[in-house]
Design a protein around this motif. Structure first.
Motif, PDB file in Angstrom:
ATOM      1  N   VAL A  66      -4.668  -5.937  -2.346  1.00 44.03           N
ATOM      2  CA  VAL A  66      -3.825  -6.786  -1.274  1.00 44.03           C
ATOM      3  C   VAL A  66      -3.236  -7.372  -2.040  1.00 44.03           C
ATOM      4  O   VAL A  66      -3.375  -7.804  -3.801  1.00 44.03           O
ATOM      5  N   ILE A  84       5.971  -3.354   0.909  1.00 47.58           N
ATOM      6  CA  ILE A  84       4.912  -4.045   0.629  1.00 47.58           C
ATOM      7  C   ILE A  84       5.016  -6.093   0.038  1.00 47.58           C
ATOM      8  O   ILE A  84       6.240  -6.067  -0.608  1.00 47.58           O
ATOM      9  N   LYS A  85       4.224  -6.745   1.098  1.00 52.50           N
ATOM     10  CA  LYS A  85       4.244  -8.506   0.507  1.00 52.50           C
ATOM     11  C   LYS A  85       3.114  -8.689   0.889  1.00 52.50           C
ATOM     12  O   LYS A  85       2.364  -8.521   0.874  1.00 52.50           O
ATOM     13  N   ASP A  88      -0.141  -8.303   3.178  1.00 55.30           N
ATOM     14  CA  ASP A  88      -0.746  -6.133   3.349  1.00 55.30           C
ATOM     15  C   ASP A  88      -1.578  -5.898   2.525  1.00 55.30           C
ATOM     16  O   ASP A  88      -2.075  -6.231   1.081  1.00 55.30           O
ATOM     17  N   LEU A  89      -2.251  -4.879   2.717  1.00 54.19           N
ATOM     18  CA  LEU A  89      -3.259  -4.040   2.300  1.00 54.19           C
ATOM     19  C   LEU A  89      -2.958  -2.869   1.939  1.00 54.19           C
ATOM     20  O   LEU A  89      -2.061  -2.274   3.383  1.00 54.19           O
ATOM     21  N   VAL A  90      -3.250  -2.379   0.883  1.00 48.19           N
ATOM     22  CA  VAL A  90      -2.369  -0.788   0.938  1.00 48.19           C
ATOM     23  C   VAL A  90      -3.561   0.142   0.596  1.00 48.19           C
ATOM     24  O   VAL A  90      -4.454  -0.604  -0.993  1.00 48.19           O
ATOM     25  N   LYS A 108      -1.423  -8.687  -7.500  1.00 52.35           N
ATOM     26  CA  LYS A 108      -2.484  -7.685  -6.497  1.00 52.35           C
ATOM     27  C   LYS A 108      -4.060  -7.931  -6.453  1.00 52.35           C
ATOM     28  O   LYS A 108      -4.133  -7.988  -8.389  1.00 52.35           O
TER      29      LYS A 108
END
Length: 112
Positions: A66, A84-85, A88-90, A108
């Motif tokens: 996250v 992404i910012k 955001d969940l990546v 993150k």
């Protein structure tokens, strides 16, 4: 280990260093990792990762994270760049070769 643990993320310092020169694509970024805990005896690590502005190459591990602060673009050869910012969940897949271009210092919370 206690049944409940609290980790005040805002107070966790992440020590930074310069990446290997061969990994730097642009700028003079620094990055760092601060492991916080593991999930039982699974070997799954939870921690914080940070990077200052610039661009670096990386080869990913299986990871979910996250974005807590900042912004970046993740590029993978043959695919459109992903912006992404914060919030955001990546999900990253092990072995993926990426280029991270950080435009606002990134912090993150990862699970890998």
């Amino acid at each position: 280990m206690a049944d409940v643990e609290v980790f005040p993320l805002a107070q966790v310092a992440v020590p930074h260093s310069r990446p290997a020169p061969a990994d730097v694509v642009a700028g003079k970024p620094t990055l760092g990792t601060a492991p916080i805990t593991t999930l039982g005896d699974t070997g799954v690590e939870v921690g914080l990762w940070e990077m200052t502005t610039g661009a670096v190459r990386d080869v990913e591990v299986d990871e979910v994270f996250v974005v807590l602060e900042g912004a970046a673009t993740i590029s993978v050869e043959g695919a459109a760049p992903i912006a992404i910012k914060a919030g955001d969940l990546v999900r990253l897949t092990a072995g993926t070769a990426t280029v991270w271009e950080v435009t606002a210092p990134l912090r993150k919370l990862y699970v890998a």
